[in-house]
Design a protein around this motif. Structure first.
Motif, PDB file in Angstrom:
ATOM      1  N   GLY A  11      46.397  42.587  39.260  1.00 53.85           N
ATOM      2  CA  GLY A  11      45.517  41.471  38.952  1.00 53.85           C
ATOM      3  C   GLY A  11      44.180  41.569  39.670  1.00 53.85           C
ATOM      4  N   ASP A  12      43.150  41.020  39.038  1.00 54.02           N
ATOM      5  CA  ASP A  12      41.805  41.087  39.617  1.00 54.02           C
ATOM      6  C   ASP A  12      41.718  40.380  40.959  1.00 54.02           C
ATOM      7  OD1 ASP A  12      40.946  42.524  37.471  1.00 54.02           O
ATOM      8  OD2 ASP A  12      39.993  40.840  36.455  1.00 54.02           O
ATOM      9  N   ARG A  13      42.329  39.221  41.081  1.00 55.84           N
ATOM     10  CA  ARG A  13      42.247  38.470  42.341  1.00 55.84           C
ATOM     11  C   ARG A  13      42.975  39.188  43.465  1.00 55.84           C
ATOM     12  NH1 ARG A  13      43.308  32.475  39.888  1.00 55.84           N
ATOM     13  NH2 ARG A  13      41.459  32.453  38.583  1.00 55.84           N
ATOM     14  N   THR A  14      44.091  39.818  43.154  1.00 53.72           N
ATOM     15  CA  THR A  14      44.832  40.582  44.164  1.00 53.72           C
ATOM     16  C   THR A  14      44.010  41.775  44.635  1.00 53.72           C
ATOM     17  OG1 THR A  14      46.895  39.958  43.073  1.00 53.72           O
ATOM     18  CG2 THR A  14      46.994  41.801  44.613  1.00 53.72           C
ATOM     19  N   ALA A  15      43.436  42.494  43.699  1.00 56.80           N
ATOM     20  CA  ALA A  15      42.610  43.650  44.053  1.00 56.80           C
ATOM     21  C   ALA A  15      41.352  43.208  44.804  1.00 56.80           C
ATOM     22  CB  ALA A  15      42.231  44.424  42.792  1.00 56.80           C
ATOM     23  N   ALA A  16      40.803  42.059  44.431  1.00 57.32           N
ATOM     24  CA  ALA A  16      39.594  41.568  45.090  1.00 57.32           C
ATOM     25  C   ALA A  16      39.846  41.291  46.570  1.00 57.32           C
ATOM     26  CB  ALA A  16      39.087  40.315  44.399  1.00 57.32           C
ATOM     27  N   GLN A  17      41.023  40.794  46.914  1.00 54.61           N
ATOM     28  CA  GLN A  17      41.331  40.542  48.324  1.00 54.61           C
ATOM     29  C   GLN A  17      41.264  41.840  49.128  1.00 54.61           C
ATOM     30  OE1 GLN A  17      45.052  38.499  48.804  1.00 54.61           O
ATOM     31  NE2 GLN A  17      44.196  36.537  48.165  1.00 54.61           N
ATOM     32  N   VAL A  18      41.832  42.898  48.593  1.00 59.11           N
ATOM     33  CA  VAL A  18      41.830  44.188  49.288  1.00 59.11           C
ATOM     34  C   VAL A  18      40.415  44.746  49.358  1.00 59.11           C
ATOM     35  CG1 VAL A  18      42.713  46.555  49.239  1.00 59.11           C
ATOM     36  CG2 VAL A  18      44.196  44.650  48.573  1.00 59.11           C
ATOM     37  N   LEU A  19      39.688  44.705  48.244  1.00 60.23           N
ATOM     38  CA  LEU A  19      38.330  45.240  48.214  1.00 60.23           C
ATOM     39  C   LEU A  19      37.408  44.471  49.143  1.00 60.23           C
ATOM     40  CD1 LEU A  19      36.195  47.148  47.062  1.00 60.23           C
ATOM     41  CD2 LEU A  19      35.849  45.493  45.221  1.00 60.23           C
ATOM     42  N   LEU A  20      37.491  43.149  49.126  1.00 62.95           N
ATOM     43  CA  LEU A  20      36.632  42.348  49.999  1.00 62.95           C
ATOM     44  C   LEU A  20      36.966  42.567  51.474  1.00 62.95           C
ATOM     45  CD1 LEU A  20      36.385  39.103  47.881  1.00 62.95           C
ATOM     46  CD2 LEU A  20      34.575  40.770  48.313  1.00 62.95           C
ATOM     47  N   GLN A  21      38.220  42.836  51.786  1.00 67.51           N
ATOM     48  CA  GLN A  21      38.598  43.181  53.159  1.00 67.51           C
ATOM     49  C   GLN A  21      37.904  44.473  53.583  1.00 67.51           C
ATOM     50  OE1 GLN A  21      40.627  41.498  55.373  1.00 67.51           O
ATOM     51  NE2 GLN A  21      40.116  43.073  56.880  1.00 67.51           N
ATOM     52  N   ARG A  22      37.915  45.468  52.695  1.00 70.29           N
ATOM     53  CA  ARG A  22      37.246  46.746  52.992  1.00 70.29           C
ATOM     54  C   ARG A  22      35.747  46.550  53.181  1.00 70.29           C
ATOM     55  NH1 ARG A  22      39.681  50.764  48.386  1.00 70.29           N
ATOM     56  NH2 ARG A  22      41.875  50.573  48.950  1.00 70.29           N
ATOM     57  N   GLU A  31      27.448  38.369  54.228  1.00 66.88           N
ATOM     58  CA  GLU A  31      27.803  36.955  54.318  1.00 66.88           C
ATOM     59  C   GLU A  31      28.135  36.328  52.980  1.00 66.88           C
ATOM     60  OE1 GLU A  31      24.511  35.019  56.153  1.00 66.88           O
ATOM     61  OE2 GLU A  31      24.779  36.057  58.059  1.00 66.88           O
ATOM     62  N   LEU A  32      27.579  36.859  51.895  1.00 71.04           N
ATOM     63  CA  LEU A  32      27.700  36.229  50.583  1.00 71.04           C
ATOM     64  C   LEU A  32      28.128  37.246  49.546  1.00 71.04           C
ATOM     65  CD1 LEU A  32      27.130  33.765  48.680  1.00 71.04           C
ATOM     66  CD2 LEU A  32      24.799  34.652  48.483  1.00 71.04           C
ATOM     67  N   VAL A  33      29.060  36.834  48.695  1.00 73.16           N
ATOM     68  CA  VAL A  33      29.530  37.669  47.590  1.00 73.16           C
ATOM     69  C   VAL A  33      29.478  36.829  46.324  1.00 73.16           C
ATOM     70  CG1 VAL A  33      31.504  38.937  46.642  1.00 73.16           C
ATOM     71  CG2 VAL A  33      31.066  38.980  49.095  1.00 73.16           C
ATOM     72  N   TRP A  34      28.909  37.388  45.266  1.00 70.46           N
ATOM     73  CA  TRP A  34      28.891  36.704  43.972  1.00 70.46           C
ATOM     74  C   TRP A  34      30.024  37.242  43.119  1.00 70.46           C
ATOM     75  CZ3 TRP A  34      23.350  38.430  44.404  1.00 70.46           C
ATOM     76  CH2 TRP A  34      22.573  37.436  44.950  1.00 70.46           C
ATOM     77  N   ALA A  35      30.673  36.357  42.386  1.00 68.38           N
ATOM     78  CA  ALA A  35      31.771  36.758  41.508  1.00 68.38           C
ATOM     79  C   ALA A  35      31.717  35.932  40.230  1.00 68.38           C
ATOM     80  CB  ALA A  35      33.109  36.545  42.217  1.00 68.38           C
ATOM     81  N   ASP A  36      32.370  36.422  39.186  1.00 62.23           N
ATOM     82  CA  ASP A  36      32.385  35.653  37.951  1.00 62.23           C
ATOM     83  C   ASP A  36      33.538  34.649  37.965  1.00 62.23           C
ATOM     84  OD1 ASP A  36      34.659  37.079  37.308  1.00 62.23           O
ATOM     85  OD2 ASP A  36      33.819  38.079  35.577  1.00 62.23           O
ATOM     86  N   GLY A  37      33.652  33.902  36.896  1.00 63.54           N
ATOM     87  CA  GLY A  37      34.605  32.797  36.829  1.00 63.54           C
ATOM     88  C   GLY A  37      36.059  33.182  36.986  1.00 63.54           C
ATOM     89  N   GLY A  38      36.402  34.447  36.820  1.00 65.53           N
ATOM     90  CA  GLY A  38      37.788  34.882  36.966  1.00 65.53           C
ATOM     91  C   GLY A  38      38.280  34.910  38.403  1.00 65.53           C
ATOM     92  N   TYR A  39      37.393  34.725  39.355  1.00 63.93           N
ATOM     93  CA  TYR A  39      37.751  34.821  40.768  1.00 63.93           C
ATOM     94  C   TYR A  39      37.761  33.472  41.469  1.00 63.93           C
ATOM     95  CZ  TYR A  39      37.216  39.751  39.920  1.00 63.93           C
ATOM     96  OH  TYR A  39      37.361  41.011  39.419  1.00 63.93           O
ATOM     97  N   THR A  40      37.982  32.418  40.740  1.00 62.44           N
ATOM     98  CA  THR A  40      38.056  31.089  41.352  1.00 62.44           C
ATOM     99  C   THR A  40      39.422  30.886  42.000  1.00 62.44           C
ATOM    100  OG1 THR A  40      38.814  30.162  39.252  1.00 62.44           O
ATOM    101  CG2 THR A  40      36.445  30.075  39.694  1.00 62.44           C
ATOM    102  N   GLY A  41      39.618  29.735  42.574  1.00 59.16           N
ATOM    103  CA  GLY A  41      40.923  29.404  43.135  1.00 59.16           C
ATOM    104  C   GLY A  41      41.050  29.778  44.595  1.00 59.16           C
ATOM    105  N   SER A  42      42.226  30.263  44.958  1.00 59.83           N
ATOM    106  CA  SER A  42      42.536  30.522  46.361  1.00 59.83           C
ATOM    107  C   SER A  42      41.723  31.671  46.949  1.00 59.83           C
ATOM    108  CB  SER A  42      44.027  30.810  46.518  1.00 59.83           C
ATOM    109  OG  SER A  42      44.369  31.985  45.803  1.00 59.83           O
TER     110      SER A  42
END
Length: 124
Positions: A11-22, A31-42
């Motif tokens: 899933g995109d959100r799962t992969a995003a957690q790992v990528l953003l950690q890196r 300090e700031l990351v822009w994302a599209d609507g699929g990355y809302t929520g937790s």
């Protein structure tokens, strides 16, 4: 800032957690990351709490109808178009994830190294 290729069942959100950690580890001043609507929520709360990153979701407001160009979203779409100019990235030729990630990095390095060499046209 970071490249991560995953299998289709991740899933995109799962992969995003790992990528953003890196990205947070490699770029401490980020300090700031822009994302599209699929990355809302937790994911928004996770970024702020665990990584000290503000994840700003760029999406049109509820009242807007029709085709609307969002300024930050346009940056992402433009970068994707630049990547697709590298023919090898237009198809899935790679068999390994590391090879696919290297091809994305190579394509962006190629783009960035050509830019300083191109003369800028001045308009009066």
């Amino acid at each position: 800032m970071g490249v991560m290729v995953t299998a289709a069942d991740v899933g995109d959100r799962t992969a995003a957690q790992v990528l953003l950690q890196r990205v947070a580890e490699a770029h401490h001043r980020q300090e700031l990351v822009w994302a599209d609507g699929g990355y809302t929520g937790s994911l928004v709360e996770h970024c702020l709490a665990a990584l000290a990153l503000v994840l700003q979701v760029v999406q049109r407001s509820n009242g807007q109808k029709g085709f609307v160009v969002l300024s930050r979203r346009w940056i992402v779409e433009r970068a994707n178009a630049w990547l697709m100019r590298t023919r090898r990235l237009a198809r899935d030729y790679e068999r390994r994830i590391t090879s696919a990630e290297a091809m994305v990095s190579w394509s962006m390095i190629l783009l960035m190294t050509r830019r300083p060499a191109q003369p800028h046209s001045r308009q009066a």
